[in-house]
Motif scaffolding. Structure first.
Motif, PDB file in Angstrom:
ATOM      1  N   LEU A  69     -12.760  -0.351   8.318  1.00 36.55           N
ATOM      2  CA  LEU A  69     -11.884   0.814   8.125  1.00 36.55           C
ATOM      3  C   LEU A  69     -12.285   1.466   6.807  1.00 36.55           C
ATOM      4  CD1 LEU A  69      -8.396  -0.744   8.978  1.00 36.55           C
ATOM      5  CD2 LEU A  69      -9.805   0.629  10.489  1.00 36.55           C
ATOM      6  N   TRP A  70     -12.209   2.767   6.760  1.00 34.05           N
ATOM      7  CA  TRP A  70     -12.506   3.445   5.496  1.00 34.05           C
ATOM      8  C   TRP A  70     -11.631   4.694   5.366  1.00 34.05           C
ATOM      9  CZ3 TRP A  70     -15.714   3.373   9.706  1.00 34.05           C
ATOM     10  CH2 TRP A  70     -16.124   4.600  10.257  1.00 34.05           C
ATOM     11  N   ASP A  71     -11.667   5.257   4.185  1.00 32.52           N
ATOM     12  CA  ASP A  71     -10.818   6.408   3.846  1.00 32.52           C
ATOM     13  C   ASP A  71      -9.350   6.116   4.173  1.00 32.52           C
ATOM     14  OD1 ASP A  71     -13.012   7.713   2.984  1.00 32.52           O
ATOM     15  OD2 ASP A  71     -13.187   9.101   4.669  1.00 32.52           O
ATOM     16  N   VAL A  72      -8.908   4.934   3.706  1.00 34.16           N
ATOM     17  CA  VAL A  72      -7.514   4.542   3.956  1.00 34.16           C
ATOM     18  C   VAL A  72      -6.645   5.247   2.916  1.00 34.16           C
ATOM     19  CG1 VAL A  72      -5.923   2.614   4.166  1.00 34.16           C
ATOM     20  CG2 VAL A  72      -8.332   2.285   4.720  1.00 34.16           C
ATOM     21  N   SER A  73      -5.641   5.989   3.368  1.00 33.91           N
ATOM     22  CA  SER A  73      -4.759   6.687   2.424  1.00 33.91           C
ATOM     23  C   SER A  73      -3.348   6.705   3.001  1.00 33.91           C
ATOM     24  CB  SER A  73      -5.256   8.113   2.179  1.00 33.91           C
ATOM     25  OG  SER A  73      -5.282   8.825   3.391  1.00 33.91           O
ATOM     26  N   ARG A  74      -2.426   6.803   2.092  1.00 35.84           N
ATOM     27  CA  ARG A  74      -1.012   6.768   2.482  1.00 35.84           C
ATOM     28  C   ARG A  74      -0.418   8.130   2.199  1.00 35.84           C
ATOM     29  NH1 ARG A  74       2.604   1.979   3.107  1.00 35.84           N
ATOM     30  NH2 ARG A  74       4.202   2.948   4.374  1.00 35.84           N
ATOM     31  N   LYS A  75       0.221   8.700   3.210  1.00 39.63           N
ATOM     32  CA  LYS A  75       0.918   9.974   2.998  1.00 39.63           C
ATOM     33  C   LYS A  75       2.324   9.808   3.536  1.00 39.63           C
ATOM     34  CE  LYS A  75      -3.179  12.822   2.987  1.00 39.63           C
ATOM     35  NZ  LYS A  75      -4.120  13.590   3.789  1.00 39.63           N
ATOM     36  N   GLU A 101       0.341  -2.718   5.676  1.00 34.39           N
ATOM     37  CA  GLU A 101      -0.490  -3.634   4.907  1.00 34.39           C
ATOM     38  C   GLU A 101      -1.003  -4.755   5.796  1.00 34.39           C
ATOM     39  OE1 GLU A 101       2.570  -2.706   3.974  1.00 34.39           O
ATOM     40  OE2 GLU A 101       2.319  -1.611   2.093  1.00 34.39           O
ATOM     41  N   TYR A 137       0.855  -1.194   0.000  1.00 35.84           N
ATOM     42  CA  TYR A 137       0.000   0.000   0.000  1.00 35.84           C
ATOM     43  C   TYR A 137       0.886   1.238   0.000  1.00 35.84           C
ATOM     44  CZ  TYR A 137      -4.258   2.637   0.980  1.00 35.84           C
ATOM     45  OH  TYR A 137      -5.316   3.469   0.875  1.00 35.84           O
ATOM     46  N   LEU A 154      -3.797  -3.549   7.915  1.00 33.07           N
ATOM     47  CA  LEU A 154      -5.081  -3.473   7.201  1.00 33.07           C
ATOM     48  C   LEU A 154      -5.697  -4.864   7.021  1.00 33.07           C
ATOM     49  CD1 LEU A 154      -4.204  -0.833   4.440  1.00 33.07           C
ATOM     50  CD2 LEU A 154      -5.595  -0.480   6.480  1.00 33.07           C
ATOM     51  N   ASN A 155      -4.843  -5.836   6.650  1.00 36.00           N
ATOM     52  CA  ASN A 155      -5.343  -7.196   6.435  1.00 36.00           C
ATOM     53  C   ASN A 155      -5.907  -7.788   7.718  1.00 36.00           C
ATOM     54  OD1 ASN A 155      -4.692  -7.208   3.742  1.00 36.00           O
ATOM     55  ND2 ASN A 155      -2.604  -7.926   4.113  1.00 36.00           N
ATOM     56  N   SER A 177      -9.165  -6.266   8.626  1.00 38.46           N
ATOM     57  CA  SER A 177     -10.219  -6.779   7.746  1.00 38.46           C
ATOM     58  C   SER A 177     -10.632  -8.190   8.168  1.00 38.46           C
ATOM     59  CB  SER A 177      -9.701  -6.761   6.308  1.00 38.46           C
ATOM     60  OG  SER A 177     -10.666  -7.314   5.460  1.00 38.46           O
ATOM     61  N   HIS A 182     -12.932  -8.281  11.020  1.00 40.54           N
ATOM     62  CA  HIS A 182     -14.205  -7.586  10.717  1.00 40.54           C
ATOM     63  C   HIS A 182     -14.290  -6.220  11.385  1.00 40.54           C
ATOM     64  CE1 HIS A 182     -15.901 -11.070   8.692  1.00 40.54           C
ATOM     65  NE2 HIS A 182     -15.320 -11.785   9.632  1.00 40.54           N
ATOM     66  N   MET A 197      -8.076   3.973  -0.237  1.00 44.58           N
ATOM     67  CA  MET A 197      -8.981   2.837  -0.102  1.00 44.58           C
ATOM     68  C   MET A 197     -10.166   3.287   0.770  1.00 44.58           C
ATOM     69  SD  MET A 197      -8.020  -0.998   0.893  1.00 44.58           S
ATOM     70  CE  MET A 197      -7.056  -1.305  -0.554  1.00 44.58           C
ATOM     71  N   THR A 198     -11.257   3.611   0.103  1.00 46.70           N
ATOM     72  CA  THR A 198     -12.378   4.185   0.861  1.00 46.70           C
ATOM     73  C   THR A 198     -13.143   3.124   1.635  1.00 46.70           C
ATOM     74  OG1 THR A 198     -13.687   4.034  -1.129  1.00 46.70           O
ATOM     75  CG2 THR A 198     -12.725   6.179  -0.647  1.00 46.70           C
TER      76      THR A 198
END
Lengths: 92, 384
Positions: free
Chosen positions: B29-35, B16, A49, B19-20, B23, B26, A72-73
């Protein structure tokens, strides 16, 4: 090996019976909305990612999305939604 | 969201994997972004605790960057239980009080006073503080109209906390003169100056002197076939005399021009009255006047305000007059009486007689007037 065999048989049966792809065989379903959004069903996890690259493991293999401002929304065991400016989609 | 959401920043480790793992457990998560090296994502505030072992597994350090939602908004007030109690009380009171009637507005009445209508409606369930559902409207209408015969129609509509009482008053029907044989007779003594018999037979001439009850226009007319009975119609004008007498004593008890007034204000709130005066019994002869000063909002009277009861003492004072003052007062009072007389008749001339007695000053006025003296009287048949 067994899984690959089973997938090959499922594909053949689908082809013989003129069925839509994915009814019997396990493949990921990827739905693109222009170059702004992509919905991936059958996502098994995230491999990589980054800001401009997301690699997902799906039932049919690994898929790499490249682009700008990728986000990833939504992420859950069933599907994932990626938004941003998509440049390419590769099956690895 | 009521539960609240948080924005998490994850640093280091394996994002990563984080996140896995989330998920797989259960955890949404939303609005996942990398900065850069940081990974940002949003989750429910209640799920944040569940993410801690996930972050530990992925060797990620989590930090909350933003908090959103009502739970975080109310968090600073969590120790101020009085606010919560006040809010609950507010909601409960609002619910309780809004279901009741606090303003009664009566419209459509001119002859019957609003207070009289209110007095009748109160025992029937229309009062400040009543619940509209408790009112039996058909029964109320029936009883109220029976108790107020001056009304022909009454209804009560509830509009929020206002009871709108609409009434219609009985219109007095004009007396219908039946088409029956009548005479016209004199109402008082006088000398006829004109007679205009539209229907019937004139029984007097101009210049005749008549007494009260004398026949002026007869409804019985002679004809070849015998007497005809008619409804007499006509105008009979006569010169009459009226006598007015006024006596003004030299010493008289007159009402005090500036009587003593005691004001008793009280605060009224939703039918409850809180006196704003010391409760001291007041003795004496007085009349009572009550005025309400309600608070208004957007042109509507609220059931809150100040009610002032004024006790006006009927005190008298002894008035001593000189002859001149008594005479002037007598003239003034006589002028008032003449003014009233002139509303009904035309005064031609007057003759005044002034007499001074031990009691006071007396003025007697004899007025020669011109007026209509006819009145209908049904014909007496068969000697009845």
């Amino acid at each position: 090996m067994k899984r690959e065999k089973r997938a090959a048989i499922s594909s053949k049966v689908e082809k013989i019976l003129d069925m839509p792809v994915g009814v019997l065989s396990e493949i990921a379903r990827i739905e693109l909305s222009g170059n702004r959004q992509v919905l991936i069903e059958g996502c098994r996890g995230i491999v990589k990612y980054d800001e401009d690259q997301i690699q997902l493991r799906t039932v049919g293999g690994t898929v790499r999305f490249t682009g700008r401002e990728l986000c990833m929304t939504s992420l859950n065991p069933a599907c994932a939604v990626i938004t941003g400016r998509l440049l390419s989609l590769e099956f690895l | 969201m009521l539960a609240g959401t948080v924005l998490i920043e994850c640093e280091g480790g394996f994002p990563e994997r984080f996140l896995n793992e989330a998920s797989n457990r259960h955890i949404a998560l939303w609005d996942v972004s990398r900065k850069g090296i940081s990974l940002f994502c949003r989750c429910k505030a209640t799920d944040y605790r569940l993410l801690r072992p996930v972050a530990h597994t992925a060797s990620v350090r989590m930090r909350v960057r933003e908090r959103h939602g009502l739970s975080f908004l109310l968090r600073p007030f969590r120790l101020r239980w009085g606010l919560a109690v006040g809010m609950i009380l507010f909601v409960v009171l609002l619910q309780l009080l809004s279901s009741r009637v606090w303003i009664i507005r009566i419209s459509g009445n001119e002859q019957v006073s609003s207070d009289a209508i209110r007095e009748v409606l109160e025992p029937l369930g229309i009062y400040e503080g009543t619940t509209p559902s408790a009112v039996d409207l058909p029964q109320l209408q029936l009883t109220a109209l029976q108790q107020l015969p001056e009304l022909v129609w009454l209804t009560v509509n509830f509009e929020g906390s206002t009871a709108l009482v609409e009434v219609r008053e009985r219109q007095e029907a004009k007396p219908i003169i039946p088409d029956q044989p009548t005479n016209i007779v004199a109402t008082q003594d006088g000398v006829i100056i004109s007679i205009d018999a539209v229907s019937g037979q004139a029984m007097v001439k101009v210049g005749d002197a008549v007494t009260e009850g004398a026949l002026l226009i007869s409804g019985v007319m002679d004809s070849k076939v015998g007497p005809l009975l008619k409804h007499a119609e006509g105008i009979v004008t006569a010169r009459t005399a009226h006598t007015l007498t006024v006596t003004v004593p030299f010493e008289e008890e007159v009402p005090d021009v500036t009587p003593r007034v005691v004001s008793r204000p009280c605060l009224y709130l939703l039918g409850l009255r809180v006196p704003l005066y010391a409760s001291i019994d007041i003795e004496g002869d007085y009349t009572q006047e009550t005025t309400q000063y309600p608070l208004c909002a957007y042109g509507k009277e609220l059931p809150v305000g100040v009610e002032v009861t004024r006790l006006i003492f009927a005190e008298t004072e002894c008035c001593t007059r000189t002859e001149e003052e008594a005479r002037a007062e007598a003239q003034r009072r006589l002028a008032d009486l003449v003014k009233t007389l002139q509303e009904e008749v035309c005064v031609e001339s007057e003759l005044l007689t002034e007499v001074k007695t031990d009691e006071g000053w007396t003025i007697t006025g004899t007025y020669t007037c011109v007026e209509s003296i006819g009145r209908y009287e049904p014909l007496q048949m068969d000697g009845k």
